[in-house]
Every structure is written in C-alpha cells, then in structure tokens.
Scaffold this motif. Structure first.
Motif, PDB file in Angstrom:
ATOM      1  N   UNK B 149       5.643   7.026  12.936  1.00  0.00           N
ATOM      2  CA  UNK B 149       6.625   5.878  12.741  1.00  0.00           C
ATOM      3  C   UNK B 149       6.598   4.776  13.685  1.00  0.00           C
ATOM      4  N   UNK B 185      -0.129  -1.052   4.296  1.00  0.00           N
ATOM      5  CA  UNK B 185      -1.080  -1.119   4.880  1.00  0.00           C
ATOM      6  C   UNK B 185      -1.964   0.440   4.207  1.00  0.00           C
ATOM      7  N   UNK B 186      -3.420   0.438   4.254  1.00  0.00           N
ATOM      8  CA  UNK B 186      -4.143   1.524   3.870  1.00  0.00           C
ATOM      9  C   UNK B 186      -4.194   1.592   2.634  1.00  0.00           C
ATOM     10  N   UNK B 192       0.735   2.823   3.719  1.00  0.00           N
ATOM     11  CA  UNK B 192       1.808   2.792   4.975  1.00  0.00           C
ATOM     12  C   UNK B 192       2.762   1.541   5.065  1.00  0.00           C
ATOM     13  N   UNK B 195       5.316  -2.561   9.915  1.00  0.00           N
ATOM     14  CA  UNK B 195       4.901  -3.771  10.553  1.00  0.00           C
ATOM     15  C   UNK B 195       3.314  -3.338  11.055  1.00  0.00           C
ATOM     16  N   UNK B 196       2.674  -4.593  11.339  1.00  0.00           N
ATOM     17  CA  UNK B 196       1.468  -4.400  11.879  1.00  0.00           C
ATOM     18  C   UNK B 196       1.212  -3.696  13.160  1.00  0.00           C
ATOM     19  N   UNK B 197       2.451  -3.958  13.883  1.00  0.00           N
ATOM     20  CA  UNK B 197       2.651  -3.033  15.055  1.00  0.00           C
ATOM     21  C   UNK B 197       4.161  -3.029  15.246  1.00  0.00           C
TER      22      UNK B 197
END
Lengths: 200, 908
Positions: B149, B185-186, B192, B195-197
């Motif tokens: 998470x 993402x993915x 997913x 956020x990017x991070x």
C-alpha cells in the motif's frame, strides 16, 4: 352473555353416561396409587439426580452458553478486531464498543461493554464473530443484587487464554499487514508484486 | 448529471423486453441504467452514473436474444448495450446468472479475507454484489496476489489488495476531476492503482475516491481513525457549511462524536461528488477546545466562570433590559439564528456580521441575480454550459464543486461530436477518444493561476481593475452602445474579441464570478455582461459565488454592515454587544476591534468555536455546530436548504436560536420555543423569504403517524452504550423542531427528499443504493431535488455605469484563496489543518526583482499597522505590480481590500 342464550335459556346438556365398569375402576385406581407409593419409596435407594449446589458444581459442556468472554490469539494478543459484528447481531443490543488501532496496525476495541442485565445468552455474538474472539463459556454464576454490577467492561471480559478455539489467529489468515507480518505473509499469499514489471 | 446528461432533449421511447415483460424506455440509455431504474437488481462495478460505461468488470452480464424466436441467446454486457427497439434480454437467464457468479468468483480470488478490519465492510458494493450473485465459498485453492500500500496523505487510506480493477478511481480522478498524480500501473493481474510513489493526493476532490471505489481500496482516513460501521451511525440530512455552494451532505455520529461526512445526492447541486474541504472539514465539531458550557465573567479582568444555562439566560435578559444593546449576526449562522437575534434586539439594532464592503458585494450579488436576464446556474446547469467565462474568482478554492462542474462543461463540444457520430454519451471512453483534445471554450481571467488553467482555452492574469477593463471590453463587443474600456493593449483586446465571439456563438453561455476579488466594479460589469448577452438575444447562465455559506441569506435578511455597528460602539452608544456565531477578528483589523471591545460593558458571544472573539466574551453561550443544530441556509443560487440536527451534544450546547428564544422568553417576548416558529417568523418578515417554509416539511410532518428515524434499523448497542452512566436506558431525546426522531423507530420509507437520513435499500448497503431514491439515474431525487429557489431572475434591466479605471498601486493587495486554509471552520480540524500552507505572499517576478526579493525568502509584510511574516512566492502567472495575499489563512491578519502593503526581507 350472548343473545342466543338469553332467548333460549341454558342449553340442554345430556347427563353423563353411567360407566358399566365403575367398580373395576375403583379397584384399579387403588392399586395404581399403591404402585406409585412403592415407586416413590424405591427412590429412597436410587442414585441422587440433584447435587448440593453451590458446594458441588454440575458439569456443563464447553458449548454451554454462559458468561461471555473476549479471548486472545496464540500470541497472547487480543483477538477482537472491533468489527462490530457481535454488536449488530445482538438481538437485545447489549454490546457496544469503539474501534481503535494500535501503532502496529492491529484493530482493537478501545472499550468494549456488555450489559449482562440485558443479555439473553443466545450466542448470536459468538456465531457472528469472525475471529473467535467473543465466546460464551459454561460460567453462569453472574447474579448480582445491583443491576449496575452487571455492566461488564473490557477489563472484565478479556481473558488470558484462547477459549474454545485454540490456535486461530485472524491476522495470520487475513491480508491486513501488521507489524511483523507484512503484505504477502498471510495464509495463501504470494509476496507482493512489482507493479512496474511487465513480465507475465 | 449522469455522464453527459443526454436527457436535455426528449427522444421517442422504444420498447424492450426484460425477463418476459415489456417496458417503454429511453433509447439513449444503456441496458444497465434502464434495468436499475426499473428496479431490477443487476450487479455491476465499473459503470458509474457520472463516469459512464467502460465494460471493464464484466459483471453486468445479461442474456440478449436475437428476436422473438431466439431461445438460446448470447451473453452481453448490459452497460455496453444500447436500448435499441425490440431488444429482448433476460437478467435471470441461467447463462447470465452463471457468468455473473463466475466473474465475482474470479474477482474474489485475490481478495484478502479482511472484511472485519475493512472500513468499507457493511457498506461495501463488492459485498453486496457478492451476496447478490450467490458466491459464498472460495473454491480457488492457490495463492493470492498481493500489493504493497501507499500513504496517500491525511484524507484517504489505501489498501490495494482489495482492488477488483474496475478502473473507477482513475476514471474519476484523472478524467472527471483532472488530477494527474493517481494512475494505474502494471499489467495483467498486477495492475496497481496508486501514485508513482507515496505522497499526498493532490486533487481537491480526492475524498470522492472513497465513494467511487466499490470496495475498500480507498477509504476515509479520518473516519477510520475512530471507525463505526454505517449501520451504527446516527445520521440526518445536512448542508455543507464550508462555502456558498451548499452541497448536500450526510454527517454520521456515534457516541457523541461526529464520525464522517458522506455525500448526499442532490440532482441539481452536488450530484455524486463533494470537495475535500466539504468532506473533511467537519473535524472542528469534535475539537478539544469547543465551547461546551456557558461561562460568565462577573468582574472586569477576572476569569470567566462556568454558569448554568438559567443563570446565563437571566444575566443576558437583565443586560438586555438595561438597553443600549446591539446584535451582530453572521453569514455562517442559519437564517433562523440571524432572524432570532434581529427579533430580540430589534431591527434597528441588528447588524449583519460582515464589513460594509462585503455587505455591499453580497447585496450586489443578490441584485444581479434577481435582476436577470441571466438564469441562475445550478451545478447541473454549469455542466451543460458550452462556453464558460470565469471572471475574477478562483472557484477551485472558493467553491470547488463548481470548478468540478466546469471541468465537465468543457466536454460539451466532445458530446456534440459524439452525438454527430452516433456514439452514445455513456460510452465514455469512445466519446473521449473521438474528441481527443477538443474542448468547448473556457476562459479563466483571474489575478493568479487557478487549477482550471489546464483546460482553459485562454487565460488572463490581471489585478481586479484589469479584469473589470477586460470584461468592459467584452460588454462593448457584445453591445456596441456600451463604451470601450480605456487603455487596453492589443493582446487583451484580441482576447476580449475571442471571448465575446465564444459567448455569442454558444447556446448556453455561462459566466462565473464572485465576491472573491472584493471588487464591486467586477460584479457590476458581470451584470453588464449578462445584460449585453441578454440584449443580443442569448440566455446567459450566471453563477456568482458569495464568500460564505449563508451570505445570501443574510443579504436577504438585510441590515447594515459591521462598520456602522463599530461606529455606534465608538461613540459610546452601546453597552451590550451580542455576537452570534461570528469571529469579529476575521472581519475587523485587530487593533481597532480590541480598542472598541474595551468600550463595551458586556460582550456576549454565542458560538461553537473558541474564537478570539469568544475568548474576549464576558458571557459565552455554547452554540451547536452545524451537526448539532437545525436551520436554513441560502446558497449561491438563492436556494434555501434546511439542515437537520444529527445528534444531541453533551454539555449546555444548544442551537444559537434556542438560546435567543429562551432569552426572549425570559424577557417576556415570544419567539416561540421550536424551529418552526422562527421559520414562520422569518418567512413573514420579507416576501423574498416567504418560501423558506417549503425548504423541508415542518416538525408536524408524519408518515402514517410516524417520525423519520435518524438511526438505521440495524443500529446496535442501544442497551449498552449508556449503561456505564445509567443502567436504565434513557428516553431518546425528543425533537420538537423536525419530523426526524433520535431513534430506530419510525417510518423507514417514503421520507421526503429533504429529509432522507440514510441511503440504504434492501440488498444495497453501500452508497450505490442512491439509485433507488432517484426518479431516474442521475436525475432528481424522487419527489424533486431538495430546497427552494428564492430568487426568480427578472427580465434584466439597464446597464450599470462603466466603472472608472484606476491602475492598481504598487503592492496593492489582491486576495488569493486556499481551499484548505481560507475558510474559518475547516482549518480547525486536524486533517485539513495538516494541508494548510504557511502564510505566503505572491509577487510577479518583475515586481519581486524591483524590490530586490527572491523566491523562497522570508519577508515581513505590513498592512495598515499590522505585521506578519510570510514566505515569498514568485509567480510569472501572477498579475504584475500587485501583491497576492491568501485571505483568511491562519497567520495572515485582517485588513481591508486594496490595502497597500510594505514588504521587506527578513534575514535570519
């Protein structure tokens, strides 16, 4: 009185039929009385069904529905995750609690209250509990002179052991990460994926 | 309000057959919408009434038959199938049932078995749909895919393992709300959503993810901190108090604590979405420093001592009897509270709780709206506008929900293209793909950059005076009888041409402005714009944002502004000042106010918050916060909306109008003893307010003799929650003010739309159940949208005189606004407070260079004798010469609009 009876007086009741074997009934009745007396007399020598409560306590099976406890998991942590299912299952609404969270991510009840003066010991709470936390026990000695003493808070409910269902730990099964059990470490879980990977 | 809202024109109905029965339906809708509207329980995930269909989840499978003779049929996705004439489908067909059950089973293979510790549990669309399809046991014996998470900031919790990849979150966040820091993402089953991070979600609408997400991936973090299941929340319909839009909200309470705010659907206003200030701004109600007991200062200089309510009332009644009283109302208090104060002190001694400048602006807003010819735009109307001019108002900060609607308005030309290509509007991705970057015209003319610049056709940056000039030029271009604006450069004149052409070419032109700039000239020129558009034969729409939740209500009540009150105090005319739910330190510069308060014998403050004004009070009466009182607010479109008490708070807290009623009673004056008396009195005081009675049914309203219960039918713990205090269950509090009851008992169905306390329907526990309460999906609630519009725009009239132009002085203040920080109530909660910026000052690079200041420097700012420190921001998209000051931000003092600042750098 209904109008019908007022108009027609008492209804005609036929006289009871005279029993043909009246004497026989009298004799039979006398002997069954004696038989009963004899059987009662024999009980003087039979094994006692009652026990000397409270000096002696009866055996009650573990699934007897008595005093409610909150149990702990095999690691000694509270099993209750404050999901509120017991409270909503309770037909008399005698369970109230408030969820809180430990720094390591576990949910637990900040406070947990059962009003035993309302409890009907139906066991619905135990049936609803997804973590085996709330359990009914064979302890039934809960009478009080003051109803207020029947309000049990968490400190009165929480026991040290696991109760009837040893070995179960909700957090080992469920996917919620807690300290010491990251994502992917629960039952039937793969390690976390890398979403940036396009490999199949 | 559904995707694109295709209902504006009517179309001939067609006949379709569902499960052997025939229905007449609208051909522009899809089968899923129609089936839900007709009352069928058809499971779905990825379709959302406001986001349209994408066919991602494969859940709404139905069997479609080719014709009358087809018995076999084929499985189709209802959300992707239009309602063509003679469509025959079966929802209960075995093939469709099996398909739906197996889709759920597949979605659940990776689900983490954590419903007991999930904040969505009990109000979860995934749970509902799983039960609906009959999936009960996990047959899949292999391992579950897991995700790590992210920490998404103070508003939203993230638990990716619960995801079913419906794509609703990114569709809302990126496409609907224009955010770009949440993404997918993915690939394959690794997808997913995050956020990017790790980091704070930047969108001001991030809180809607909580409701958009059909499972527990995104949950409300503030709610989770002291979590209670939906079935345990005591709820009542309420209105957001954090700006003038007046979004409908559903606050929920348990154990005397306000737990969360959920969106309360309103077809014409907020629809399905709220802004984050509205959703998370409630925490001030639970704040530690709340005023909870009446307190009295018996001697000057002594500390205030707690007193009981009767003493407090008797004291105030005594002071009133001495005369020389003044009452100051508030634009954040209800109409009823303001009216009660006015009735208590007398109309000639009642002042609106705003400075004269703001009072003039509010009056101008009211006058402009009432004069016409512009129609007042609801948010649903704004979404339909095909050319939008934003003039001087940073709507994303002062009325964020309107900015979200403007984002939808720029899709109008995309919808036109979709209609021409016969692509249904609910085919959201097809419509987007077709339109590419085509947007309908949007012009954002403000002093500083706004969050809408990214979708704007053109932007213009200038001081309010320059915005007035630009608008005047547009007026001239629309109506050549009007004079030109003086001294505009070629680029600006070209821009004015572009805007005028766009407004002229539009079917539904919309002008958005407000009091944010503090410029009366701007409002006048907006009125002129509407007049010019009206005279050129168009029906413009107008949205004017006042500054506070009941600004228009207080404007309708009338009364002079604060300055007149202060003048009366200054000459020593006043002994007792009663301040109603108002922090005067936010409205009057502190040095002046402190000096004036010293001249009073008695300062009486009725408020929920421990404001600086309340600190200074000699008699402090604890008022209920918005969730603890009933009342009526008038929003930016002049809609009177009633909000209802959610719970009875502890302590002496009572409605501010009830304090006033009781003081009136102690003086032998009759203001009634319940809300309805005040509503009736208020409605009778001014014909413009007469219809507030109809905003919601009165306290006498009953459904088959029963009240409407505030508690859901599964409300738990009734015999335990108070048992530690009293073993005998207390009688539920009685409610003399509304037809709602603080109880589980009462009529659960048939509540009028203004008084629906919960969106719940059998088998629909989540907020998705709202479609069971709507006339049609995305349309008004059954029985009509709540609230009554008090202002009926007239036919329009003459022009205001062209305002004279005065070039802004160097370092003249221009107000800037922050969604988190500029509003008084919301910053008192932890979640919002953690997002509030430190005081700052904005300058154009040229201005900063001239003063020898660099970006990031700490500067000392002085305005009208008050000094504060701020961080210098240098922005090339800011108007030159002037200085941008965030209004109302904690740490920024109060001073008049247009004050010239002096700035110098502080060297450490």
């Amino acid at each position: 009185m209904s109008r019908h009876l007022k108009e027609h007086g008492t209804p005609a009741v036929p006289p009871p039929p005279v029993s043909p074997g009246g004497l026989r009934l009298i004799v039979e009745g006398f002997f069954t009385q004696l038989l009963s007396l004899w059987r009662v007399f024999l009980h003087l020598f039979a094994r006692r069904a009652t026990i000397e409560y409270p000096e002696q306590k009866p055996y009650l099976p573990p699934r007897y529905r008595g005093r409610i406890v909150l149990t702990r998991d095999p690691d000694g942590q509270e099993r209750c995750v404050a999901c509120n299912l017991c409270a909503v299952a309770c037909p008399v609404g005698c369970i109230a609690l408030q969820k809180a969270e430990t720094p390591d991510g576990r949910w637990y009840p900040e406070w947990f209250r059962i009003n035993f003066s309302r409890c009907i010991y139906c066991g619905m709470c135990e049936e609803a509990c997804p973590t085996y936390a709330i359990q009914l026990t064979p302890d039934y000695e809960m009478a009080e002179y003051d109803r207020r003493n029947m309000v049990y808070e968490k400190e009165h409910l929480l026991i040290a052991g696991q109760g009837k269902y040893p070995g179960y730990s909700f957090y080992r099964v469920a996917g919620l990460a807690i300290a010491g059990k990251p994502k992917g470490a629960a039952q039937h879980e793969e390690p976390p994926v890398d979403p940036r990977s396009l490999l199949p | 309000m559904s995707a694109g809202d295709a209902r504006s024109a009517t179309a001939p109905l067609v006949t379709i057959e569902i499960d052997g029965r025939r229905y007449r339906v609208d051909p522009r809708r899809n089968l899923l919408e129609v089936a839900l509207e007709l009352g069928f329980d058809l499971p779905y995930f990825c379709w959302h009434p406001a986001l349209g269909s994408v066919g991602a989840c494969r859940q709404c499978a139905v069997t479609q038959f080719k014709d009358e003779n087809d018995t076999q049929g084929r499985v189709v996705m209802a959300c992707m199938t239009p309602c063509a004439d003679k469509t025959r489908i079966a929802i209960a067909h075995p093939d469709a049932l099996e398909m739906r059950a197996s889709v759920i089973e597949m979605l659940m293979t990776n689900h983490p078995h954590d419903c007991p510790v999930c904040e969505e549990g009990g109000a979860c669309h995934l749970q509902d749909m799983t039960v609906m399809t009959g999936h009960a046991y996990r047959r899949y014996r292999f391992h579950k895919r897991t995700h790590v998470n992210q920490d998404l900031g103070p508003f939203v919790s993230h638990e990716m393992n619960r995801c079913i990849a419906c794509y609703r979150c990114v569709r809302f966040y990126r496409e609907y709300a224009g955010g770009d820091d949440l993404n997918v993402f993915g690939a394959h089953h690794y997808v997913y959503f995050g956020r990017a991070s790790d980091g704070v979600l930047e969108s001001p609408f991030s809180g809607n993810l909580v409701e958009v997400c059909p499972t527990g991936v995104f949950t409300d973090k503030t709610y989770g901190e002291s979590y209670t299941r939906k079935w345990d929340l005591q709820q009542a319909p309420s209105i957001c108090h954090h700006c003038a839009v007046g979004c409908n909200i559903m606050p929920g309470e348990r154990y005397g604590r306000l737990k969360r705010i959920e969106n309360r659907y309103h077809g014409a206003l907020n629809g399905y979405f709220l802004c984050d200030r509205g959703r998370y701004g409630y925490q001030h109600v639970n704040a530690q420093g709340r005023v909870r007991h009446a307190a009295l200062r018996r001697d000057r200089g002594a500390a205030r001592q707690p007193v009981d309510a009767d003493t407090a009332i008797a004291t105030l009644a005594g002071w009133l009897a001495e005369g020389r009283v003044l009452g100051i109302g508030s634009p954040r208090a209800s109409l009823e509270a303001n009216y009660a104060l006015r009735a208590l002190v007398g109309a000639d001694r009642f002042h609106r709780g705003i400075d004269a400048e703001t009072a003039r602006l509010d009056d101008l807003v009211l006058e402009t709206l009432a004069r016409g010819p512009a129609q007042i735009a609801t948010i649903a109307d704004i979404e339909q506008a095909d050319a939008v001019l934003v003039l001087g108002e940073d709507v994303l900060a002062t009325g964020a929900r309107i900015a979200l609607a403007i984002r939808q308005a720029v899709r109008q030309s995309a919808y036109a293209m979709a209609d021409a290509a016969h692509v249904p509007r609910w085919q959201d991705h097809s419509a987007r793909l077709l339109a590419q970057e085509v947007k309908s015209p949007l012009f954002v003319c403000t002093p500083a950059a706004t969050g809408l610049d990214g979708i704007a056709t053109r932007t213009y940056r200038g001081a309010p005076q320059d915005l007035v000039r630009l608008a005047q030029e547009i007026v001239h271009l629309l109506d050549y009888t009007q004079p030109r604006a003086p001294g505009l450069d070629g680029d600006t004149i070209h821009l004015a041409h572009t805007i005028a052409e766009a407004l002229k070419g539009a079917q539904r032109p919309l002008i958005v402005s407000g009091t944010g700039c503090g410029s009366a000239a701007l409002l006048q020129v907006v009125a002129n714009l509407c007049t010019a558009l009206g005279r050129s034969g168009r029906k413009p729409w107008l949205a004017l944002l006042p500054s506070e939740c009941n600004s228009l209500g207080t404007a309708l009540l009338g009364g002079p502004g604060l300055d007149a009150a202060l003048a009366r105090i200054e000459v020593g005319e006043i002994d007792t000042l009663i301040v109603l739910e108002n922090d005067l330190f936010r409205r009057v510069p502190a040095p002046r106010l402190q000096a004036l308060l010293m001249r009073l014998s008695h300062l009486v403050v009725i408020d929920a918050l421990a404001t600086p004004t309340a600190e200074a009070a000699d008699l402090l009466l604890p008022a209920g916060a918005f969730a603890e009182t009933d009342g009526t607010l008038v929003n930016y479109e002049g809609r009177a909306q009633r909000y209802f008490q959610v719970y009875v708070p502890e302590g002496d807290i009572r409605e501010s109008w009830r304090w006033l009623q009781q003081v009136a009673r102690a003086r032998g004056q009759d203001l009634g003893d319940a809300l309805d008396a005040l509503i009736a009195g208020c409605a009778g005081s001014d014909p413009r307010l007469a219809r507030i009675v109809d905003a919601a049914p009165s306290a006498r309203f009953r459904i088959h003799g029963s009240r409407i219960p505030r508690q859901p039918h599964r409300y738990s713990g009734r015999t335990a929650m108070h048992a530690q205090r009293d073993i005998h269950e207390p009688r539920p509090p009685q409610d003399p003010d509304t037809p709602l009851a603080f109880s589980m008992e009462g009529a659960r169905t048939g509540a009028p739309p203004a008084e629906i306390p919960i969106f719940w329907y059998p088998r629909w526990n989540s907020v998705q159940s709202v479609h069971k309460f709507q006339q049609e999906i995305g349309g008004p609630l059954r029985g009509g949208d709540p609230g009554v519009r008090l202002i009926e725009p007239g036919p329009g009239g003459h022009y205001h005189d062209r305002p004279g132009y005065r070039a802004p002085a160097e370092l003249e203040t221009v107000w800037l606004y922050e969604l988190f920080g500029s509003e008084e109530l919301s910053v008192r909660g932890d979640a919002i407070a953690s997002r509030v910026a430190a005081p700052y000052l904005v300058l154009h690079p040229a201005t900063a260079a001239r003063l020898g200041l660099t970006a990031g420097a700490t500067v000392q700012v002085e305005a009208a004798g008050q000094r504060w420190q701020a961080v210098l921001r240098v922005s090339p998209t800011f108007a030159a010469n002037v200085a941008g000051v965030p209004r109302g931000l904690p740490g920024v003092p109060t001073f008049a609009t247009g004050t010239v600042l002096s700035v110098r750098e502080v060297r450490p």
